[in-house]
Enzyme design. Structure first.
Site, mmCIF file in Angstrom:
data_model
loop_
_atom_site.group_PDB
_atom_site.id
_atom_site.type_symbol
_atom_site.label_atom_id
_atom_site.label_comp_id
_atom_site.label_asym_id
_atom_site.label_seq_id
_atom_site.Cartn_x
_atom_site.Cartn_y
_atom_site.Cartn_z
ATOM 1 N N LYS A 206 0.846 -1.200 0.000
ATOM 2 C CA LYS A 206 0.000 0.000 0.000
ATOM 3 C C LYS A 206 0.882 1.252 0.000
ATOM 4 O O LYS A 206 0.670 2.160 -0.772
ATOM 5 C CB LYS A 206 -0.926 -0.027 1.218
ATOM 6 C CG LYS A 206 -1.861 1.146 1.292
ATOM 7 C CD LYS A 206 -2.844 1.039 2.442
ATOM 8 C CE LYS A 206 -3.561 2.366 2.637
ATOM 9 N NZ LYS A 206 -4.507 2.354 3.739
ATOM 10 N N GLU A 212 10.434 -4.746 4.680
ATOM 11 C CA GLU A 212 10.503 -6.157 4.285
ATOM 12 C C GLU A 212 10.226 -6.308 2.791
ATOM 13 O O GLU A 212 10.948 -6.991 2.060
ATOM 14 C CB GLU A 212 9.457 -6.994 5.054
ATOM 15 C CG GLU A 212 9.727 -7.150 6.532
ATOM 16 C CD GLU A 212 9.079 -6.066 7.373
ATOM 17 O OE1 GLU A 212 8.864 -4.932 6.867
ATOM 18 O OE2 GLU A 212 8.796 -6.340 8.556
ATOM 19 N N GLY A 266 -4.928 -1.755 4.759
ATOM 20 C CA GLY A 266 -4.124 -2.879 4.278
ATOM 21 C C GLY A 266 -4.795 -4.225 4.526
ATOM 22 O O GLY A 266 -4.874 -5.078 3.645
ATOM 23 N N ARG A 267 -5.318 -4.407 5.731
ATOM 24 C CA ARG A 267 -5.907 -5.721 6.075
ATOM 25 C C ARG A 267 -7.302 -5.908 5.489
ATOM 26 O O ARG A 267 -7.934 -6.933 5.718
ATOM 27 C CB ARG A 267 -5.896 -5.906 7.592
ATOM 28 C CG ARG A 267 -6.559 -4.793 8.382
ATOM 29 C CD ARG A 267 -6.212 -4.892 9.859
ATOM 30 N NE ARG A 267 -6.690 -3.753 10.626
ATOM 31 C CZ ARG A 267 -6.029 -2.613 10.802
ATOM 32 N NH1 ARG A 267 -4.850 -2.447 10.215
ATOM 33 N NH2 ARG A 267 -6.518 -1.635 11.548
ATOM 34 N N GLU A 352 -5.086 -6.652 14.531
ATOM 35 C CA GLU A 352 -4.539 -5.340 14.169
ATOM 36 C C GLU A 352 -5.654 -4.290 14.210
ATOM 37 O O GLU A 352 -5.401 -3.112 14.398
ATOM 38 C CB GLU A 352 -3.883 -5.394 12.778
ATOM 39 C CG GLU A 352 -2.863 -4.290 12.560
ATOM 40 C CD GLU A 352 -2.077 -4.411 11.254
ATOM 41 O OE1 GLU A 352 -2.666 -4.214 10.179
ATOM 42 O OE2 GLU A 352 -0.866 -4.698 11.305
ATOM 43 N N HIS A 383 -5.671 -33.371 17.321
ATOM 44 C CA HIS A 383 -4.567 -34.206 17.790
ATOM 45 C C HIS A 383 -3.422 -33.363 18.328
ATOM 46 O O HIS A 383 -2.302 -33.847 18.469
ATOM 47 C CB HIS A 383 -4.089 -35.107 16.648
ATOM 48 C CG HIS A 383 -5.170 -36.054 16.213
ATOM 49 N ND1 HIS A 383 -5.345 -37.299 16.790
ATOM 50 C CD2 HIS A 383 -6.178 -35.905 15.314
ATOM 51 C CE1 HIS A 383 -6.397 -37.888 16.222
ATOM 52 N NE2 HIS A 383 -6.917 -37.066 15.344
ATOM 53 N N LYS A 511 9.178 -0.922 14.431
ATOM 54 C CA LYS A 511 9.794 -0.554 13.150
ATOM 55 C C LYS A 511 10.878 0.496 13.377
ATOM 56 O O LYS A 511 11.988 0.399 12.832
ATOM 57 C CB LYS A 511 8.739 0.045 12.204
ATOM 58 C CG LYS A 511 7.777 -0.949 11.596
ATOM 59 C CD LYS A 511 6.898 -0.228 10.554
ATOM 60 C CE LYS A 511 5.672 -1.039 10.203
ATOM 61 N NZ LYS A 511 4.725 -0.326 9.356
HETATM 62 O O1 F6P Z 1 3.028 -2.718 9.687
HETATM 63 C C1 F6P Z 1 1.702 -3.069 9.579
HETATM 64 C C2 F6P Z 1 1.203 -2.803 8.193
HETATM 65 O O2 F6P Z 1 1.115 -1.437 7.986
HETATM 66 C C3 F6P Z 1 -0.117 -3.484 7.915
HETATM 67 O O3 F6P Z 1 -1.194 -2.771 8.366
HETATM 68 C C4 F6P Z 1 -0.054 -3.633 6.443
HETATM 69 O O4 F6P Z 1 -0.994 -4.552 5.955
HETATM 70 C C5 F6P Z 1 1.371 -4.087 6.271
HETATM 71 O O5 F6P Z 1 2.094 -3.327 7.225
HETATM 72 C C6 F6P Z 1 1.962 -3.888 4.911
HETATM 73 O O6 F6P Z 1 1.939 -2.538 4.528
HETATM 74 P P1 F6P Z 1 2.144 -2.135 3.024
HETATM 75 O O7 F6P Z 1 1.046 -2.732 2.218
HETATM 76 O O8 F6P Z 1 2.105 -0.635 3.011
HETATM 77 O O9 F6P Z 1 3.481 -2.653 2.581
#
Ligand code: F6P
Length: 546
Positions: A206, A212, A266-267, A352, A383, A511
């Site tokens: 987003k 990452e 995002g979620r 979240e 199990h 972060k």
């Molecule tokens: O760090 C949490 C978050 O902001 C989530 O809410 C989001 O889904 C994820 O990181 C990834 O963010 P992006 O889509 O901006 O890379």
């Protein structure tokens, strides 16, 4: 409703709980043979049986009163009207627009967003068809066989979960992979099986700044450029983001950038272009069916009376257990192997969203908010951890999910799966008394003393609550309904707890600290500005590092 009034409402629920503590579900079922019809509701072919909960008509009335007192319907309508209900970020919350198939305009700041939504959907359709048909190919002219989505959180969990769930709709020669973790092992182990000439990367973020994702995207780019040359990047990368400049700066060509909007959290973004790998993997028609399923659930949520409204009921039951009974966790147990990532997906969606301890007016919440969500598919969980659910000291409300029809005609698998699912909720509700446990042991050849010693271990307390969600088959539309059902459940709970379900400030501190620590991990020079634990870990890390 003021925070004070909320507190009082939760106290009222606790009184209801005290009354219900004098009975058990086993007794409630005996006294009301119609309990299943009283406490089950449907939305289309999706059934929610919530009769195996510690509820009666009085407690349900109190819960529906609470929903009315917090103005659930007005808040829901405010969300749909585009009001900036994500107040800390001044944003509308309109993921429902992404799957809206009606004719009304959907407004944000007075402007209809639907033309933009439909334009992006048309582009997803065109691009996914072209990839599947081979009209769009790699730099060397090869048809793409592997799509690698690089994203994390909402830019990963949704499409990854959906791709797995819709496996029966995938083509044998087209594979979707998901790389999320900054651990190099993730991208390494994914790429080592792939042919660069046939691999398409989708960088999904987003913000297009998430560390990452950007780290993985750069490693993927290097892998591709090393194999096919820098000029091939153009043909092998697409991006999904609200940050178009960021995508361009990475070198992704304009017609391969798929946008979305800041009113999509995002979620809650799997319905947007974040679903692009799903559309490629299962075909646009199936992706659209997924959206249409969610649309049906939205219509149900927006129009069904509270007493028949699945998300409202599930939300209220969650509040009941969290705020009246004090249960801290909630298990989601799909008897559907292909929903194996559903609990992980819901962890982000729920935790979240409602993992907050400050109310909308900036005050500390003086009540419990979001529970811990967890789970694994049945029957595997049986199990592993079900022992604790049956006989542990914590009570864990569960959601069981199961389809009436499997995709594979492989008797007796599905009958056994369903029998296990229904047996678990029955066992949790009924339990086994001392007398029943003793009767089981009679005739086993054990002595009286041995039976006496064993009985306490064989007693099941029972009275353990669960919902069962039964659907016809795990097809795209049903999956869409299920995901939307849980989204709206989270909304309902957020309104009752008076928290902002649409921000996530709690992820920021880690972060920031990781950024600050990176130079000290990469280099032995330490700033010394840490607690002794962190300093000790840094020192031992450098000592162990090869
Ligand atoms: O760090 C949490 C978050 O902001 C989530 O809410 C989001 O889904 C994820 O990181 C990834 O963010 P992006 O889509 O901006 O890379």
């Amino acid at each position: 409703m003021s925070n004070k009034a909320r507190k009082a409402a939760f106290e009222g629920l606790k009184q209801q709980k005290k009354r219900l503590m004098r009975t058990t579900m086993r007794e409630l079922f005996v006294h009301d043979p119609d309990r299943f019809s009283t406490y089950s509701v449907s939305a289309g072919d999706l059934l929610l049986d919530y009769s195996k909960n510690r509820i009666d008509s009085q407690s349900m009335r109190a819960l529906f009163d609470l929903a009315r007192d917090v103005d659930i319907e007005a808040r829901r309508d405010a969300m749909w009207a585009g009001e900036p209900i994500n107040s800390t970020e001044h944003r509308s919350v309109l993921h429902m627009a992404l799957r809206y198939f009606g004719d009304d305009p959907v407004l944000v700041d007075g402007a209809d967003v639907m033309a933009g939504v439909r334009d992006v959907l048309a582009r997803i359709e065109g691009f996914s068809n072209d990839i599947r048909d081979g009209a769009i190919r790699g730099a060397l002219g090869d048809q793409f066989t592997d799509i690698v989505n690089i994203g994390i959180g909402g830019s990963d969990l949704g499409p990854a979960m959906v791709t797995l769930a819709l496996a029966p709709y995938m083509r044998p020669n087209l594979h979707a992979h998901y790389v999320s973790n900054v651990d190099g092992a993730h991208i390494h182990d994914t790429l080592k099986t792939l042919d660069p000439a046939r691999t398409l990367f989708i960088v999904a973020s987003k913000t297009f700044t998430t560390d990452e994702t950007m780290t993985n995207a750069h490693s993927a780019r290097k892998w591709l450029a090393d194999a096919l040359g820098e000029q091939a990047v153009n043909d092998h990368f697409a991006a999904v983001s609200t940050n178009i400049e960021g995508c361009q700066a990475f070198g992704i060509r304009e017609d391969r950038i798929f946008g979305f909007w800041d009113w999509v959290g995002g979620r809650y973004s799997v319905w947007s272009a974040i679903g692009l790998p799903v559309a490629i993997a299962v075909g646009y028609d199936n992706f659209e069916a997924f959206l249409r399923g969610a649309y049906e659930m939205d219509q149900h949520f927006r129009t069904a009376p509270l007493e028949e409204n699945l998300p409202v009921i599930m939300g209220l039951l969650g509040v009941w257990y969290r705020n009246a009974w004090g249960f801290a966790t909630h298990a989601v147990l799909p008897y559907d192997q292909r929903l194996s990532r559903f609990p992980a997906y819901l962890q982000q969606q729920d935790m979240e969203s409602n993992g907050k301890s400050v109310t909308l007016n900036g005050k500390s919440a003086r009540w419990e908010t979001g529970p811990i969500i967890w789970g694994e598919p049945g029957t595997n969980g049986q199990h592993a951890f079900y022992q604790l659910i049956h006989q542990g000291t914590s009570v864990i409300p569960c959601d069981f999910l199961v389809a009436a029809n499997p995709h594979e005609a492989m008797p007796p698998h599905h009958a056994k799966l369903v029998a296990n699912c229904f047996a678990q909720s029955e066992a949790l509700m009924l339990g086994k008394t001392k007398e029943e446990a003793a009767a089981d042991l009679k005739g086993t050849g054990l002595s009286k003393e041995e039976i006496k010693a064993l009985v306490p271990h064989k007693v099941f307390p029972g009275n353990r609550p669960s919902n069962t969600i039964l659907y016809s088959q795990l097809d795209p539309a049903t999956l869409g309904k299920l995901v939307a059902l849980y989204e709206h459940k989270v909304f309902v709970q957020g309104v009752i707890w008076n928290v902002n379900s649409y921000d996530q400030w709690g992820v920021e501190l880690g972060k920031q600290l990781a950024k600050a620590l990176l130079p000290e991990v990469e280099d032995t020079a330490s700033s010394g500005e840490h607690d002794s634990s962190t300093l000790g870990l840094l020192a031992r890390f450098h000592a162990l590092k090869h």
